[in-house]
Design an enzyme around this catalytic site. Structure first.
Site, short mmCIF file in Angstrom:
data_model
loop_
_atom_site.label_atom_id
_atom_site.label_comp_id
_atom_site.label_asym_id
_atom_site.label_seq_id
_atom_site.Cartn_x
_atom_site.Cartn_y
_atom_site.Cartn_z
N ARG A 155 0.85 -1.18 0.00
CA ARG A 155 0.00 0.00 0.00
C ARG A 155 0.89 1.24 0.00
O ARG A 155 1.88 1.29 0.73
CB ARG A 155 -0.94 0.04 1.23
CG ARG A 155 -2.06 -0.99 1.20
CD ARG A 155 -3.08 -0.72 0.11
NE ARG A 155 -4.20 -1.64 0.15
CZ ARG A 155 -4.25 -2.80 -0.48
NH1 ARG A 155 -3.19 -3.22 -1.16
NH2 ARG A 155 -5.33 -3.56 -0.42
N GLU B 287 -4.41 7.14 -5.73
CA GLU B 287 -4.60 6.33 -6.92
C GLU B 287 -5.94 6.65 -7.57
O GLU B 287 -6.93 6.81 -6.86
CB GLU B 287 -4.53 4.84 -6.56
CG GLU B 287 -3.18 4.41 -6.01
CD GLU B 287 -3.11 2.93 -5.66
OE1 GLU B 287 -4.05 2.18 -6.02
OE2 GLU B 287 -2.13 2.51 -5.02
N HIS C 276 -1.01 -0.38 -9.86
CA HIS C 276 -1.65 -1.22 -8.85
C HIS C 276 -2.28 -2.45 -9.49
O HIS C 276 -3.47 -2.76 -9.30
CB HIS C 276 -2.70 -0.44 -8.06
CG HIS C 276 -2.99 -1.06 -6.72
ND1 HIS C 276 -3.46 -0.35 -5.65
CD2 HIS C 276 -2.86 -2.34 -6.27
CE1 HIS C 276 -3.64 -1.16 -4.61
NE2 HIS C 276 -3.27 -2.37 -4.96
#
Length: 325
Positions: free
Chosen positions: A243, A272, A291
């Site tokens: 993360r 994000e 991601h």
């Protein structure tokens, strides 16, 4: 609602538009009407405005937040189906207290483990940079000197299931593996087959590659600080597939800009999607992915297959894979 009226379902944050194509939705097609959103609502007001009509929401990972304040403003919401076995962006306890059912899904395969090593290897061997050089017909045929892994030290910040699996692969490359986390003991490190680092500082000083494998919480937010990154060797690489907020991103950018370490491989970020003007986008010593560590065709099949099954269970009054706080 009349007996012929369909319940409205929202699939959120489906960046790749795969929610409907990754599973068979025929078990619910006569009972629900599905809307797919491929973008992310950027504010609480936008989230609420978008989701007002929907009793059923399908959350893609932790992209849209469902704190108590948002849940209170969605009186029609009855069911949240989230991909994955947990979702830290949903206040599950508050949802449950409001009578909203939250269900999760299973997963399939080892996509995150695969991505960790894809990113480590791409970063340490400068694959993206050399690929770009070949494609643009650069004058120099070979530009970068990769970091040989054999005999080097991989430092794991977090030695849970994923960290332990990462360590096994490191040993296939003949690497030394050390581990540290706030709760790691010497005994647990030995069980995972890694050396115990007595402190975070020791791990950062010793490692040629640091890879992060921690769960984000209030306690681990910005666990990795500028002072830690400054301990790294100038030849070392930093990898984060867990993360973004685990790391002080501003400090990491500063250290990369000053070339105090050789580079970084990042799959996760403080914000994000990564803002278009973010300084990470312009650095020459980073390998960036959007991601996608958990993403694979098999994972999507599990995510969305279980999501359809969860909706069926909810409609039949028999919820499945229910999440509780």
């Amino acid at each position: 609602m009349s007996s012929t009226e369909k319940l409205r379902v929202a699939i959120l944050d489906d960046y790749q538009d795969v929610g409907l194509s990754s599973a068979d939705w025929s078990p619910v097609q006569d009972r629900v009407s599905v809307d797919v959103y491929t973008d992310t609502a950027t504010s609480e007001d936008d989230v609420v405005a978008r989701l007002q009509p929907y009793p059923i929401v399908c959350a893609m990972r932790e992209r849209t937040k469902f704190p108590a304040e948002v849940i209170d403003r969605l009186p029609n919401l009855k069911f949240i189906a989230t991909t994955g076995p947990r979702n830290a962006a949903i206040d599950v306890a508050y949802a449950n207290a409001k009578g909203i059912v939250v269900s999760g899904t299973s997963g399939k395969g080892n996509s995150t483990l695969e991505h960790i090593w894809a990113l480590i290897l791409a970063t340490a061997r400068y694959l993206v940079h050399e690929d770009a050089n070949v494609k643009r017909n650069a004058q120099k045929w070979q530009t970068y000197i990769p970091l040989g892994l054999a005999g080097r030290t991989l430092g794991l910040v977090g030695v849970g299931k994923l960290g332990s699996m990462t360590a096994k692969i490191a040993k296939a490359f003949d690497m030394r593996v050390v581990g540290w986390s706030p709760n790691l003991t010497r005994e647990r490190a030995a069980e995972a087959g890694v050396e115990f680092a007595q402190s975070k500082e020791v791990l950062f000083r010793q490692s040629d590659i640091v890879s992060v494998h921690m769960v984000l919480s209030d306690r681990t937010h910005h666990l990795i600080k500028e002072s830690d990154l400054l301990l790294m060797k100038p030849t070392a690489f930093f990898i984060n597939t867990s993360r973004g907020p685990l790391v002080d991103e501003r400090a990491l950018v500063k250290i990369l800009q000053q070339h105090k370490i050789s580079g970084a491989g990042l799959d996760v970020y403080e914000i994000e999607p990564l803002p278009s003007d973010h300084p990470l986008r312009s650095l020459d010593n980073v390998t960036l992915t959007p991601h996608t560590g958990y993403v694979s065709d098999s994972m999507y099949e599990a995510f969305w297959g279980d999501t359809v099954d969860n909706i069926v269970g909810f409609l039949e009054g028999k919820p499945k894979r229910v999440l509780t706080a």
